[in-house]
Design a protein around this motif. Structure first.
Motif, PDB file in Angstrom:
ATOM      1  N   LEU A  28     -22.771 -35.432  12.543  1.00  0.00           N
ATOM      2  CA  LEU A  28     -22.492 -36.750  13.123  1.00  0.00           C
ATOM      3  C   LEU A  28     -21.982 -37.722  12.062  1.00  0.00           C
ATOM      4  O   LEU A  28     -21.039 -38.464  12.291  1.00  0.00           O
ATOM      5  CB  LEU A  28     -23.752 -37.318  13.775  1.00  0.00           C
ATOM      6  CG  LEU A  28     -24.123 -36.713  15.132  1.00  0.00           C
ATOM      7  CD1 LEU A  28     -25.503 -37.158  15.563  1.00  0.00           C
ATOM      8  CD2 LEU A  28     -23.086 -37.121  16.182  1.00  0.00           C
ATOM      9  N   LEU A  29     -22.618 -37.710  10.891  1.00  0.00           N
ATOM     10  CA  LEU A  29     -22.206 -38.650   9.853  1.00  0.00           C
ATOM     11  C   LEU A  29     -20.773 -38.350   9.401  1.00  0.00           C
ATOM     12  O   LEU A  29     -19.943 -39.249   9.273  1.00  0.00           O
ATOM     13  CB  LEU A  29     -23.152 -38.607   8.651  1.00  0.00           C
ATOM     14  CG  LEU A  29     -22.709 -39.601   7.591  1.00  0.00           C
ATOM     15  CD1 LEU A  29     -23.110 -41.005   7.980  1.00  0.00           C
ATOM     16  CD2 LEU A  29     -23.235 -39.265   6.230  1.00  0.00           C
ATOM     17  N   TRP A  80     -32.073 -35.321   3.214  1.00  0.00           N
ATOM     18  CA  TRP A  80     -33.121 -35.378   4.246  1.00  0.00           C
ATOM     19  C   TRP A  80     -33.140 -34.109   5.086  1.00  0.00           C
ATOM     20  O   TRP A  80     -34.196 -33.555   5.372  1.00  0.00           O
ATOM     21  CB  TRP A  80     -32.937 -36.607   5.135  1.00  0.00           C
ATOM     22  CG  TRP A  80     -34.127 -36.844   5.985  1.00  0.00           C
ATOM     23  CD1 TRP A  80     -35.305 -37.400   5.596  1.00  0.00           C
ATOM     24  CD2 TRP A  80     -34.277 -36.489   7.351  1.00  0.00           C
ATOM     25  NE1 TRP A  80     -36.183 -37.420   6.646  1.00  0.00           N
ATOM     26  CE2 TRP A  80     -35.577 -36.876   7.738  1.00  0.00           C
ATOM     27  CE3 TRP A  80     -33.441 -35.889   8.293  1.00  0.00           C
ATOM     28  CZ2 TRP A  80     -36.072 -36.677   9.020  1.00  0.00           C
ATOM     29  CZ3 TRP A  80     -33.932 -35.698   9.569  1.00  0.00           C
ATOM     30  CH2 TRP A  80     -35.230 -36.081   9.919  1.00  0.00           C
ATOM     31  N   LEU A 136     -27.313 -34.281  12.179  1.00  0.00           N
ATOM     32  CA  LEU A 136     -27.083 -35.574  11.538  1.00  0.00           C
ATOM     33  C   LEU A 136     -25.923 -35.491  10.552  1.00  0.00           C
ATOM     34  O   LEU A 136     -25.100 -36.397  10.468  1.00  0.00           O
ATOM     35  CB  LEU A 136     -28.338 -36.031  10.799  1.00  0.00           C
ATOM     36  CG  LEU A 136     -29.457 -36.597  11.678  1.00  0.00           C
ATOM     37  CD1 LEU A 136     -30.661 -36.972  10.832  1.00  0.00           C
ATOM     38  CD2 LEU A 136     -28.963 -37.819  12.434  1.00  0.00           C
ATOM     39  N   THR A 178     -36.866 -32.739   6.330  1.00  0.00           N
ATOM     40  CA  THR A 178     -37.385 -32.148   7.554  1.00  0.00           C
ATOM     41  C   THR A 178     -38.526 -31.180   7.251  1.00  0.00           C
ATOM     42  O   THR A 178     -39.441 -31.053   8.042  1.00  0.00           O
ATOM     43  CB  THR A 178     -36.270 -31.415   8.299  1.00  0.00           C
ATOM     44  OG1 THR A 178     -35.538 -30.633   7.361  1.00  0.00           O
ATOM     45  CG2 THR A 178     -35.323 -32.389   8.932  1.00  0.00           C
ATOM     46  N   THR A 212     -17.184 -31.276   7.490  1.00  0.00           N
ATOM     47  CA  THR A 212     -17.367 -31.418   8.934  1.00  0.00           C
ATOM     48  C   THR A 212     -17.230 -30.060   9.607  1.00  0.00           C
ATOM     49  O   THR A 212     -18.073 -29.650  10.401  1.00  0.00           O
ATOM     50  CB  THR A 212     -16.299 -32.368   9.517  1.00  0.00           C
ATOM     51  OG1 THR A 212     -16.245 -33.530   8.716  1.00  0.00           O
ATOM     52  CG2 THR A 212     -16.632 -32.732  10.941  1.00  0.00           C
ATOM     53  N   PHE A 253     -20.406 -28.190  11.181  1.00  0.00           N
ATOM     54  CA  PHE A 253     -20.376 -27.972  12.628  1.00  0.00           C
ATOM     55  C   PHE A 253     -20.505 -26.488  12.947  1.00  0.00           C
ATOM     56  O   PHE A 253     -21.358 -26.075  13.735  1.00  0.00           O
ATOM     57  CB  PHE A 253     -19.085 -28.522  13.234  1.00  0.00           C
ATOM     58  CG  PHE A 253     -18.999 -28.300  14.713  1.00  0.00           C
ATOM     59  CD1 PHE A 253     -19.627 -29.171  15.588  1.00  0.00           C
ATOM     60  CD2 PHE A 253     -18.345 -27.206  15.242  1.00  0.00           C
ATOM     61  CE1 PHE A 253     -19.588 -28.965  16.958  1.00  0.00           C
ATOM     62  CE2 PHE A 253     -18.304 -26.982  16.605  1.00  0.00           C
ATOM     63  CZ  PHE A 253     -18.927 -27.866  17.465  1.00  0.00           C
ATOM     64  N   ASN A 273     -31.885 -30.900  14.142  1.00  0.00           N
ATOM     65  CA  ASN A 273     -31.488 -32.303  14.149  1.00  0.00           C
ATOM     66  C   ASN A 273     -30.911 -32.701  12.803  1.00  0.00           C
ATOM     67  O   ASN A 273     -29.946 -33.459  12.739  1.00  0.00           O
ATOM     68  CB  ASN A 273     -32.688 -33.192  14.464  1.00  0.00           C
ATOM     69  CG  ASN A 273     -33.114 -33.062  15.918  1.00  0.00           C
ATOM     70  OD1 ASN A 273     -32.418 -32.426  16.702  1.00  0.00           O
ATOM     71  ND2 ASN A 273     -34.223 -33.656  16.267  1.00  0.00           N
ATOM     72  N   LEU A 320     -18.481 -36.921  11.108  1.00  0.00           N
ATOM     73  CA  LEU A 320     -17.576 -37.324  12.186  1.00  0.00           C
ATOM     74  C   LEU A 320     -17.383 -38.830  12.183  1.00  0.00           C
ATOM     75  O   LEU A 320     -16.276 -39.331  12.395  1.00  0.00           O
ATOM     76  CB  LEU A 320     -18.133 -36.872  13.542  1.00  0.00           C
ATOM     77  CG  LEU A 320     -18.026 -35.375  13.819  1.00  0.00           C
ATOM     78  CD1 LEU A 320     -18.738 -35.024  15.110  1.00  0.00           C
ATOM     79  CD2 LEU A 320     -16.566 -34.969  13.903  1.00  0.00           C
ATOM     80  N   LEU A 321     -18.480 -39.545  11.943  1.00  0.00           N
ATOM     81  CA  LEU A 321     -18.391 -41.005  11.907  1.00  0.00           C
ATOM     82  C   LEU A 321     -17.409 -41.441  10.829  1.00  0.00           C
ATOM     83  O   LEU A 321     -16.529 -42.271  11.063  1.00  0.00           O
ATOM     84  CB  LEU A 321     -19.768 -41.602  11.643  1.00  0.00           C
ATOM     85  CG  LEU A 321     -19.875 -43.126  11.623  1.00  0.00           C
ATOM     86  CD1 LEU A 321     -21.222 -43.547  12.200  1.00  0.00           C
ATOM     87  CD2 LEU A 321     -19.742 -43.718  10.241  1.00  0.00           C
ATOM     88  N   TRP A 324     -33.685 -29.270  19.739  1.00  0.00           N
ATOM     89  CA  TRP A 324     -34.034 -30.566  19.151  1.00  0.00           C
ATOM     90  C   TRP A 324     -35.135 -30.425  18.123  1.00  0.00           C
ATOM     91  O   TRP A 324     -35.947 -31.312  17.925  1.00  0.00           O
ATOM     92  CB  TRP A 324     -34.435 -31.591  20.227  1.00  0.00           C
ATOM     93  CG  TRP A 324     -33.353 -31.816  21.215  1.00  0.00           C
ATOM     94  CD1 TRP A 324     -33.301 -31.317  22.477  1.00  0.00           C
ATOM     95  CD2 TRP A 324     -32.155 -32.585  21.036  1.00  0.00           C
ATOM     96  NE1 TRP A 324     -32.136 -31.712  23.099  1.00  0.00           N
ATOM     97  CE2 TRP A 324     -31.415 -32.495  22.237  1.00  0.00           C
ATOM     98  CE3 TRP A 324     -31.617 -33.324  19.990  1.00  0.00           C
ATOM     99  CZ2 TRP A 324     -30.181 -33.116  22.410  1.00  0.00           C
ATOM    100  CZ3 TRP A 324     -30.391 -33.946  20.168  1.00  0.00           C
ATOM    101  CH2 TRP A 324     -29.694 -33.843  21.361  1.00  0.00           C
ATOM    102  N   ASP A 325     -35.187 -29.283  17.474  1.00  0.00           N
ATOM    103  CA  ASP A 325     -36.151 -29.023  16.410  1.00  0.00           C
ATOM    104  C   ASP A 325     -35.680 -29.782  15.165  1.00  0.00           C
ATOM    105  O   ASP A 325     -34.513 -30.118  15.026  1.00  0.00           O
ATOM    106  CB  ASP A 325     -36.179 -27.487  16.245  1.00  0.00           C
ATOM    107  CG  ASP A 325     -36.468 -27.026  14.850  1.00  0.00           C
ATOM    108  OD1 ASP A 325     -35.605 -27.226  13.978  1.00  0.00           O
ATOM    109  OD2 ASP A 325     -37.531 -26.444  14.636  1.00  0.00           O
ATOM    110  N   ALA A 326     -36.603 -30.112  14.277  1.00  0.00           N
ATOM    111  CA  ALA A 326     -36.295 -31.027  13.174  1.00  0.00           C
ATOM    112  C   ALA A 326     -35.129 -30.549  12.308  1.00  0.00           C
ATOM    113  O   ALA A 326     -34.267 -31.326  11.916  1.00  0.00           O
ATOM    114  CB  ALA A 326     -37.530 -31.232  12.320  1.00  0.00           C
TER     115      ALA A 326
END
Lengths: 391, 572
Positions: free
Chosen positions: B474-475, B506, B471, B511, B438, B442, B467, B477-478, B462-464
């Protein structure tokens, strides 16, 4: 009472749900760029309250054609809920203790990051400055919107310019206004177009305009540029329109952002210049392009560097100096930043990206906070646990 | 016996290093009267980089035929011999079967579909030249994304023919070094036409001519004087060039991957032995595995640092080097983990990821030079060294957590290896690696944002690829928040961590397949297939991980028997 209200808002379950929804949104918002322009996607997905996600984006059209779509919370909604969740959590759950300091710093950083993204979303302005070698330019173009300019140069001192936003013309209606010396009837608006030379025109695209440049050139609509093709990334609009004064028809014209020069229209013996152009914002300073360089690696067509040698003149601020703008080395002036973005065909000029973002420093601060916070937290909490020998 | 057990790991470690280093100690020499060993060290300029002729010959041959040597009736021909023959004896060279063609449609097009092989000579293709060219023109009109496999294959063949021609006609690489610092490399043909008395060009001409005439004496003498001339003109490049020839022969990533496989096998036996009996052999085998991994890691590191030296760039510059680096860092994590919990699992994972990523890298690098020049906007050593390295470490750590979780699920469901303690410490490890991932992903993403702000004024676009990195953050962190909130426990964290493999794969590859913008370096068609397979396998694993605990063979309860024990009355 307030605590009771805040409690559900502060729940970690909500946090996890937001993360899960964000993952789906970001994923969909990336796939959507295969079909739509990046800025369309950013507006639809990431700066909206809700987004309608077409199911087709998840599967290539060659595999199956899907019709449906689902409504999904957009980036704005998720951002706001995340902000609320965070603030609520800190007012209800977290008590300030020494060992929590890492988390608190991290979360404050995240709050700042979200706020910064709102500021950027609402306040940042981006534009382009296209300058040919030897020319001087004092305006910025917004390549995402267009305007029709009607210029009356007959005034003794200043030109009188009336502009019509492209968004009005895209509705294909008739435009008349007290400021305009004539009425404009839009017959076809093209968000993105290609030009057809005299020998390329066939059938339907022939003779749509009878006056000006359009009598020899034609334009045809093409699909809008999307975010993922390496080729065209900017929409170049064109429009067919008819100009009349009262009942008297003056002529039908083709205007296009492709055209470098305005066209003349004579109404009641007065000559007006009309042109379709990217929306302009005039600035109190001007930039003169001395030289543009496009260096290649030896024996290849691969770019090694792009650089623009410019002269920046700002009378208001008493600035008059030479600057070299090149890759990763922008010019910052008067709250705006100028980046080497692109260049004109045959290297005859440069395209600078001009960004005005009052919040540009926020991400730097917030990200430092988040990183520091995580280091502190993992440092004081995690490392000792891992150190403990496992039997 | 005890002595053997004690020293075996060390002996294997030393042997492994000797194995990998043998070619550096005694370089493979080409058996020829012509001094080809010195000829292949000549620096030249291709695709903007100064490199030895050896690299150009190898990469070109690799591009054409998928191999670094040519098989002939009387054995093997090295890349440099093939190159020399190509430029001095075209009549002989056009008979060499160096064009690899797999697509049946293309084979039919050139009328060679009845042959029982996949490599063909220029002479065989020559009659179909016009048709290949016409088909390539047709295919090039189609957007890259919409081309079918035939069009793709025909374009590849056409591009190979062009490469062959430009090599044969001495247009590329540029063979004539700059006369003084600051000047550019020049093409041999241009120099011969414009300044025929250029000393380098004249010496080179004599060298080539004497090779053609089979005049060993002149070849070797003239080559020696050319070499000393070049050494005086561009001493630094000449030195680097010699080093690169050694690097090409040693192939550190190849030997490292062999060592990783050996380590994996030894490690598996070690784990098995630890279950069969409490014999000390288990410890020896696991120790041997660690020895092999450390040896492989040293070779791996030397490979990476050599590339840094040769390229003058931080370690990650393209997809190929990111694969090499991801594996390298995962090995570090595995070794650290084995120091923490002496299960041997870290070593096994390290060897799997180390080997796997080197295989991925090998496949990514098969089309040519893996040390290509950087696009102008990416040309910044500072950001390559910070953003790219940190974000790649984030990828690596997320993968490592995912593989740890895979081990957790597989060992838990199918074996009895995980008791309470081991299960706990394994999931503690997963958790720790996720925390680290993480932080790194980050920080890496943010550094990327800052680079973007520096170079085009947009912190986040917000380019691929951005992003994709987001992701991963975010994952992770989730997972962390779900654990903190008690929504998932050890097993849930493991299942979620496996999904981290999908997200990371991915972001790393997927991407690029969208063909998006600036970040979309290196796209390969067959990669789509492999990524899909990988994703499916990970989904299956997640499914296995979610099966009810009753059918897991490892039981995680602390002391299942004690539960039913009658409570002992307290004694004073």
């Amino acid at each position: 009472m307030i605590r009771k209200l805040l409690k559900p808002l502060a729940s970690l379950k909500l946090t996890v749900v937001i993360f899960a929804l964000s993952i789906i949104l970001v994923f969909a918002g990336t796939l959507a760029q295969v079909h739509a322009g990046i800025w369309t996607v950013v507006d639809q997905y990431f700066r909206s309250l809700f987004v309608r996600i077409e199911l087709q984006i998840f599967i290539p059209e060659s595999v199956a054609e899907l019709d449906g779509a689902i409504w999904f919370p957009g980036g704005l909604t998720l951002g706001v809920v995340m902000l609320v969740n965070l603030v609520a959590a800190h007012s209800v759950r977290f008590k300030f203790r020494k060992k929590r300091i890492g988390i608190i710093v991290t979360h404050l950083g995240v709050i700042l990051l979200l706020v910064g993204e709102f500021v950027t979303g609402f306040a940042a302005r981006e534009g382009n400055m296209t300058i040919r070698e030897g020319e001087t330019v004092n305006f910025i173009e917004d390549i995402r919107s267009t305007e029709l300019a009607v210029i009356d140069q007959s005034g003794p001192k200043d030109d009188l310019v009336v502009v019509v936003p492209g968004s009005i013309m895209s509705h294909n209606e008739t435009i008349s206004n007290g400021l305009l010396p004539f009425t404009i009837e839009v017959s076809e608006w093209m968000h993105n177009s290609q030009l057809l030379g005299p020998n390329q025109q066939q059938g339907a695209r022939k003779g749509l305009a009878d006056s000006g440049t359009g009598s020899s050139f034609a334009a045809a609509p093409v699909p809008r540029a999307n975010g993922v093709d390496n080729g065209q990334t900017v929409d170049v609009p064109s429009v067919y329109l008819t100009i009349s004064k009262g009942d008297q028809r003056i002529g039908s014209y083709l205007l296009s952002v492709y055209f470098q020069q305005p066209q003349s229209v004579v109404v009641d013996g007065r000559t007006y210049q009309i042109e379709l152009r990217f929306r302009r914002t005039y600035k109190p300073y001007e930039i003169h392009l001395v030289d543009f360089k496009h260096d290649l690696f030896t024996g290849t067509q691969m770019a090694r560097n792009f650089s623009s040698e410019v002269r920046l003149v700002d009378k208001e601020r008493n600035v008059d100096r030479d600057v070299l703008i090149y890759m990763n080395h922008p010019l910052r002036h008067a709250g705006e930043t100028f980046y080497q973005a692109s260049f004109l065909a045959d290297n005859s000029g440069t395209v600078l990206q001009v960004v005005q973002n009052p919040g540009w420093l926020i991400p730097y601060v917030s990200c430092t906070m988040v990183t520091l916070g995580m280091l502190i937290h993992f440092g004081i909490r995690l490392v000792p646990t891992l150190r403990r020998p496992s039997k | 016996m005890k002595k053997v057990q004690q020293y075996l790991p060390w002996i294997v470690f030393v042997l492994a290093l000797l194995y990998a280093g043998q070619k550096a100690i005694s370089p493979e020499r080409i058996e020829s009267q012509f001094n080809l060993n010195s000829f292949r060290e000549l620096p030249v300029s291709a695709s903007g980089r100064t490199k030895p002729l050896d690299t150009v010959a190898r990469n070109s041959l690799m591009n054409l035929s998928g191999r670094q040597s040519v098989r002939t009736d009387d054995g093997k021909m090295s890349a440099i011999e093939w190159y020399l023959e190509l430029v001095t004896d075209p009549q002989q060279s056009i008979e060499r079967q160096v064009f690899r063609i797999d697509h049946p449609g293309v084979l039919a097009l050139v009328g060679l579909d009845t042959e029982n092989r996949t490599r063909f000579s220029f002479a065989e293709l020559f009659p179909s030249g016009n048709e290949i060219n016409r088909q390539a023109m047709l295919a090039s009109e189609v957007k890259a994304k919409s081309r079918d496999p035939f069009q793709h294959a025909v374009l590849v063949l056409n591009q190979r023919l062009m490469l062959y021609n430009s090599l044969q006609q001495l247009q590329s690489p540029y063979l004539v070094p700059p006369l003084r610092v600051g000047d550019d490399w020049r093409s041999f043909i241009t120099v011969l036409n414009e300044t025929p008395d250029d000393p380098d060009a004249r010496a080179l001409l004599t060298v080539l001519q004497s090779y053609k005439d089979k005049d060993v004496q002149v070849f070797n003498d003239e080559l020696a004087s050319l070499t000393s001339l070049v050494d005086s003109q561009i001493p630094y490049d000449a030195r680097k060039s010699r080093y690169e020839v050694v690097f090409n022969q040693v192939q550190p990533f190849y030997s490292a991957s062999i060592l990783y496989v050996m380590a994996f096998l030894v490690g598996c036996f070690g784990l098995l032995a630890s279950q069969l009996s409490r014999s000390a052999w288990s410890k020896t085998l696991l120790g041997t595995m660690t020895g092999l991994i450390i040896a492989a890691f040293i070779v791996h590191t030397i490979g990476i640092t050599s590339r840094v030296y040769l390229q003058g760039r931080p370690p990650i510059t393209n997809l190929y080097s990111s694969a090499v680096f991801i594996g390298w860092f995962a090995v570090i994590l595995g070794l650290i983990m084995d120091r923490q919990m002496k299960l041997g699992l870290g070593g096994i994972l390290a060897s799997v990821i180390g080997f796997g990523t080197l295989i991925v890298a090998h496949n990514l690098g098969s089309s040519g030079d893996t040390m290509e020049m950087m696009q102008a906007v990416l040309d910044s050593n500072f950001w390559l060294a910070t953003h790219v390295v940190v974000v790649t470490i984030g990828y690596s750590a997320t993968f490592f957590a995912g593989f740890l979780a895979t081990a957790y699920v597989l060992l838990g469901v199918f074996t009895r290896l995980l008791d309470h303690e081991r299960g706990k410490s394994l999931s503690k490890m997963i958790y720790g690696v996720i925390c680290f991932a993480t932080l790194m992903s980050f920080l890496g993403t943010v550094l990327g944002g800052i680079w973007a702000d520096q170079s085009w004024g947009r912190f986040w676009g917000w380019d691929a690829k951005e992003n994709g990195a987001a992701l991963i953050v975010l994952l992770n962190l989730l997972i962390l928040h779900a654990r903190w909130g008690g929504m998932v426990r050890d097993r849930g964290v493991a299942v979620l961590a496996i999904s981290g493999n999908i997200v990371t794969a991915w972001s790393w590859f997927g991407t690029n397949m969208l063909g998006v913008g600036l970040h979309s370096y290196g796209f390969t068609q067959s990669a789509v297939f492999w990524i899909s397979m990988f994703v499916i396998s990970q989904l299956v694993l997640m499914g296995i991980g979610m099966m009810p605990m009753q059918i897991w063979r490892s039981k995680f309860q602390r002391h299942p028997v004690e539960k039913n024990k009658p409570v002992q009355p307290a004694t004073a």
